[in-house]
Write a protein that holds these residues in place. Sequence first.
Motif, short mmCIF file in Angstrom:
data_model
loop_
_atom_site.label_atom_id
_atom_site.label_comp_id
_atom_site.label_asym_id
_atom_site.label_seq_id
_atom_site.Cartn_x
_atom_site.Cartn_y
_atom_site.Cartn_z
N UNK A 62 -11.01 6.63 11.34
CA UNK A 62 -9.70 6.36 11.90
C UNK A 62 -8.70 6.76 10.83
N UNK A 63 -7.77 7.64 11.20
CA UNK A 63 -6.85 8.22 10.21
C UNK A 63 -5.42 8.03 10.65
N UNK A 64 -4.63 7.45 9.76
CA UNK A 64 -3.18 7.35 9.97
C UNK A 64 -2.50 8.42 9.14
N UNK A 65 -1.51 9.07 9.72
CA UNK A 65 -0.86 10.19 9.05
C UNK A 65 0.64 9.91 8.93
N UNK A 66 1.17 10.04 7.71
CA UNK A 66 2.60 9.96 7.46
C UNK A 66 3.02 11.26 6.77
N UNK A 67 4.16 11.79 7.16
CA UNK A 67 4.60 13.10 6.69
C UNK A 67 5.87 12.99 5.85
N UNK A 68 5.85 13.64 4.71
CA UNK A 68 7.00 13.73 3.81
C UNK A 68 7.94 14.80 4.34
N UNK A 69 9.22 14.62 4.31
CA UNK A 69 10.01 13.45 3.94
C UNK A 69 10.37 12.58 5.13
N UNK A 70 9.94 12.97 6.34
CA UNK A 70 10.35 12.23 7.54
C UNK A 70 9.93 10.77 7.53
N UNK A 71 8.75 10.48 6.99
CA UNK A 71 8.22 9.12 7.02
C UNK A 71 8.30 8.41 5.69
N UNK A 72 8.85 9.06 4.68
CA UNK A 72 9.00 8.45 3.37
C UNK A 72 9.17 9.52 2.31
N UNK A 73 9.82 9.13 1.22
CA UNK A 73 10.08 10.10 0.15
C UNK A 73 9.31 9.78 -1.13
N UNK A 74 8.42 8.79 -1.06
CA UNK A 74 7.59 8.50 -2.23
C UNK A 74 6.18 8.13 -1.75
N UNK A 75 5.24 8.19 -2.66
CA UNK A 75 3.83 7.99 -2.29
C UNK A 75 3.57 6.59 -1.75
N UNK A 76 4.24 5.58 -2.30
CA UNK A 76 4.01 4.21 -1.85
C UNK A 76 4.40 4.04 -0.39
N UNK A 77 5.55 4.56 -0.02
CA UNK A 77 6.03 4.43 1.37
C UNK A 77 5.14 5.23 2.31
N UNK A 78 4.79 6.45 1.93
CA UNK A 78 3.93 7.28 2.78
C UNK A 78 2.58 6.61 3.00
N UNK A 81 -4.64 1.02 10.59
CA UNK A 81 -5.09 -0.31 10.99
C UNK A 81 -4.80 -0.57 12.46
N UNK A 82 -3.72 -0.03 12.99
CA UNK A 82 -3.42 -0.16 14.41
C UNK A 82 -4.49 0.57 15.23
N UNK A 83 -4.88 1.73 14.81
CA UNK A 83 -5.95 2.48 15.48
C UNK A 83 -7.24 1.68 15.48
N UNK A 84 -7.58 1.11 14.35
CA UNK A 84 -8.82 0.33 14.25
C UNK A 84 -8.81 -0.89 15.18
N UNK A 85 -7.64 -1.48 15.37
CA UNK A 85 -7.53 -2.62 16.29
C UNK A 85 -7.68 -2.20 17.75
#
Length: 56
Positions: free
Chosen positions: A13-29, A38-42
């Motif tokens: 199960x893979x969640x994908x976040x894309x820079x910069x639309x979903x965050x501008x630093x590694x912690x946020x992404x 985790x939503x997918x796993x549920x």
Amino acid sequence: MHIGEHECYINSSIGIAIYPDNGTNSETLLRHADSRMYEIKRNGKGRFEFFEDGKR
């Protein structure tokens, strides 16, 4: 896959976040990608989804 006498099944199960639309630093992404994973796993496992603001 077979390991010795055992038959093993693997999925992911893979969640994908894309820079910069979903965050501008590694912690946020990572946080956003993890929230999707985790939503997918549920809700069934074995898929991938992109993070979208406001989606739960």
